[in-house]
Write a protein that holds these residues in place. Structure first.
Motif, PDB file in Angstrom:
ATOM      1  N   PRO A 154     -23.730   2.312  -8.724  1.00 53.50           N
ATOM      2  CA  PRO A 154     -24.638   2.735  -7.537  1.00 53.50           C
ATOM      3  C   PRO A 154     -23.980   3.261  -6.367  1.00 53.50           C
ATOM      4  N   GLY A 155     -22.828   2.602  -6.253  1.00 50.65           N
ATOM      5  CA  GLY A 155     -22.105   3.089  -4.953  1.00 50.65           C
ATOM      6  C   GLY A 155     -21.654   4.574  -5.312  1.00 50.65           C
ATOM      7  N   SER A 156     -20.833   4.796  -6.196  1.00 51.65           N
ATOM      8  CA  SER A 156     -20.102   6.242  -6.431  1.00 51.65           C
ATOM      9  C   SER A 156     -21.287   7.266  -7.109  1.00 51.65           C
ATOM     10  N   GLY A 157     -22.159   6.795  -7.981  1.00 50.96           N
ATOM     11  CA  GLY A 157     -22.978   7.426  -8.616  1.00 50.96           C
ATOM     12  C   GLY A 157     -23.743   8.615  -7.738  1.00 50.96           C
ATOM     13  N   ASN A 209       0.903  -1.109  -0.072  1.00 53.81           N
ATOM     14  CA  ASN A 209       0.227   0.070  -0.059  1.00 53.81           C
ATOM     15  C   ASN A 209       0.827   1.191   0.069  1.00 53.81           C
ATOM     16  N   SER A 210       2.125   0.958  -0.031  1.00 54.26           N
ATOM     17  CA  SER A 210       2.803   2.194  -0.172  1.00 54.26           C
ATOM     18  C   SER A 210       2.817   3.053  -1.570  1.00 54.26           C
ATOM     19  N   GLY A 211       3.379   4.407  -1.518  1.00 53.99           N
ATOM     20  CA  GLY A 211       3.400   5.028  -2.813  1.00 53.99           C
ATOM     21  C   GLY A 211       2.245   5.954  -2.935  1.00 53.99           C
ATOM     22  N   LYS A 212       1.598   6.344  -4.077  1.00 54.53           N
ATOM     23  CA  LYS A 212       0.701   7.244  -4.273  1.00 54.53           C
ATOM     24  C   LYS A 212      -0.748   6.811  -4.069  1.00 54.53           C
ATOM     25  N   GLU A 213      -1.586   7.570  -3.595  1.00 55.28           N
ATOM     26  CA  GLU A 213      -3.108   7.277  -3.515  1.00 55.28           C
ATOM     27  C   GLU A 213      -3.795   8.274  -4.275  1.00 55.28           C
ATOM     28  N   TYR A 214      -4.786   7.944  -5.132  1.00 53.88           N
ATOM     29  CA  TYR A 214      -5.415   8.898  -5.868  1.00 53.88           C
ATOM     30  C   TYR A 214      -6.922   9.132  -5.420  1.00 53.88           C
ATOM     31  N   ARG A 215      -7.615  10.288  -5.410  1.00 53.82           N
ATOM     32  CA  ARG A 215      -8.737  10.670  -5.264  1.00 53.82           C
ATOM     33  C   ARG A 215      -9.373  10.985  -6.605  1.00 53.82           C
ATOM     34  N   ALA A 216     -10.589  10.104  -7.014  1.00 54.27           N
ATOM     35  CA  ALA A 216     -10.858  10.205  -8.541  1.00 54.27           C
ATOM     36  C   ALA A 216     -12.374  10.205  -8.544  1.00 54.27           C
ATOM     37  N   ARG A 217     -12.980  10.476  -9.555  1.00 55.43           N
ATOM     38  CA  ARG A 217     -14.460  10.316  -9.638  1.00 55.43           C
ATOM     39  C   ARG A 217     -14.606   9.753 -10.907  1.00 55.43           C
ATOM     40  N   HIS A 218     -15.758   9.179 -11.348  1.00 50.60           N
ATOM     41  CA  HIS A 218     -16.017   8.365 -12.551  1.00 50.60           C
ATOM     42  C   HIS A 218     -17.461   8.356 -12.816  1.00 50.60           C
ATOM     43  N   ILE A 219     -17.841   8.344 -13.924  1.00 49.47           N
ATOM     44  CA  ILE A 219     -19.197   8.082 -14.376  1.00 49.47           C
ATOM     45  C   ILE A 219     -19.123   6.957 -15.259  1.00 49.47           C
ATOM     46  N   LEU A 220     -19.910   5.940 -14.989  1.00 52.87           N
ATOM     47  CA  LEU A 220     -19.779   4.541 -15.745  1.00 52.87           C
ATOM     48  C   LEU A 220     -21.183   4.614 -16.559  1.00 52.87           C
ATOM     49  N   VAL A 221     -21.209   4.131 -17.943  1.00 50.68           N
ATOM     50  CA  VAL A 221     -22.381   4.049 -18.653  1.00 50.68           C
ATOM     51  C   VAL A 221     -22.037   2.670 -19.534  1.00 50.68           C
ATOM     52  N   GLU A 222     -23.175   2.206 -20.115  1.00 46.21           N
ATOM     53  CA  GLU A 222     -22.975   1.003 -20.969  1.00 46.21           C
ATOM     54  C   GLU A 222     -22.405   1.273 -22.510  1.00 46.21           C
ATOM     55  N   LYS A 223     -22.703   2.373 -22.843  1.00 50.06           N
ATOM     56  CA  LYS A 223     -22.045   2.581 -24.272  1.00 50.06           C
ATOM     57  C   LYS A 223     -20.982   3.782 -24.589  1.00 50.06           C
TER      58      LYS A 223
END
Length: 259
Positions: A169-172, A127-141
């Protein structure tokens, strides 16, 4: 030679409940109900951390008396001779013996400080190194993802679009927020695209993975914060104890001759 009662002993005899000083709690239909039964129930309650006062003791006394009344009636009706009773008793016997076996195994095979240190070192390495805080939008197409990127470039709000369109559903529900995590926490395609971004940047093309098409934004990055050994020690010890027990159970199963 007789010894006089000390003040402390005399006080104890005065304040102790009469039934607690007696060998039996009560006599039910001519049969004694020993105080030891109350003591066993007290131990079980104490193990849960619940305080034991005079009210609780009175309740336990009543419980063991009721148990004796009920057991006498069950014996009169021949319950002990039924197959259901015999089967349940056998299962109860097995449960108690198995629990005792596992407890004894854990006592004689404890997790050592060296074991915990080695496991912690593995955790730190992974778990050493960098951590990232990102957002994403997931779609089918892919076309959906392209349209979302175009909308974001025109000033669309990432969080609002994520809540409305992301199929994660979790991050959305949280505006696409994935919280802090190491790059290795994500599938390779997602991770590779994310680590190329600078703070505040958005992927210019949809990122395809086994889950669909992602639109990713990197909000921040930092050096990974690793909890100290003292903070994780109880959790590591518990996990390793459980793992040892699982391996012990498996070894018994593997050695057993089953026909």
């Amino acid at each position: 030679m007789k010894f006089p009662l000390t003040a402390l002993t005399a006080a104890a005899l005065i304040t102790a409940a009469p039934w607690a000083l007696a060998q039996n709690v009560a006599i039910v239909n001519g049969k004694a109900v020993p105080t030891a039964r109350v003591a066993v129930l007290e131990q079980q309650i104490a193990a849960t951390g619940r305080p034991i006062d005079d009210t609780v003791r009175a309740q336990l006394k009543e419980e063991v008396v009721l148990r004796e009344i009920f057991i006498q009636e069950a014996e009169k009706r021949g319950v002990a001779a039924t197959e259901d009773y015999k089967n349940q008793m056998e299962l109860a016997r097995q449960t108690i013996m198995i629990r005792s076996l596992f407890t004894e195994y854990q006592k004689t095979n404890p997790v050592t400080d060296a074991d915990i240190q080695a496991e912690y070192d593995k955790f730190v390495a992974a778990n050493s190194g960098k951590e990232y805080r990102a957002r994403h939008i997931l779609v089918e197409k892919e076309d959906q993802a392209k349209a979302i990127i175009a909308s974001l470039k025109k000033g669309g709000k990432f969080e609002d679009i994520a809540k409305k369109q992301s199929k994660d559903p979790g991050s959305g529900a949280n505006g696409g927020d994935l919280d802090w995590a190491a790059a290795g926490s994500y599938v390779p395609e997602f991770s590779e695209a994310m680590v190329k971004l600078k703070k505040g940047e958005l992927t210019q093309t949809p990122v395809k993975s086994q889950f669909g098409f992602h639109v990713i934004r990197l909000d921040d990055e930092r050096t990974a914060v690793i909890p100290k050994l003292e903070e994780l020690k109880p959790q590591i010890a518990q996990q390793m104890q459980q793992q040892k027990l699982v391996e012990f159970q498996k070894s018994l199963r593997d050695k057993a001759k089953i026909e």
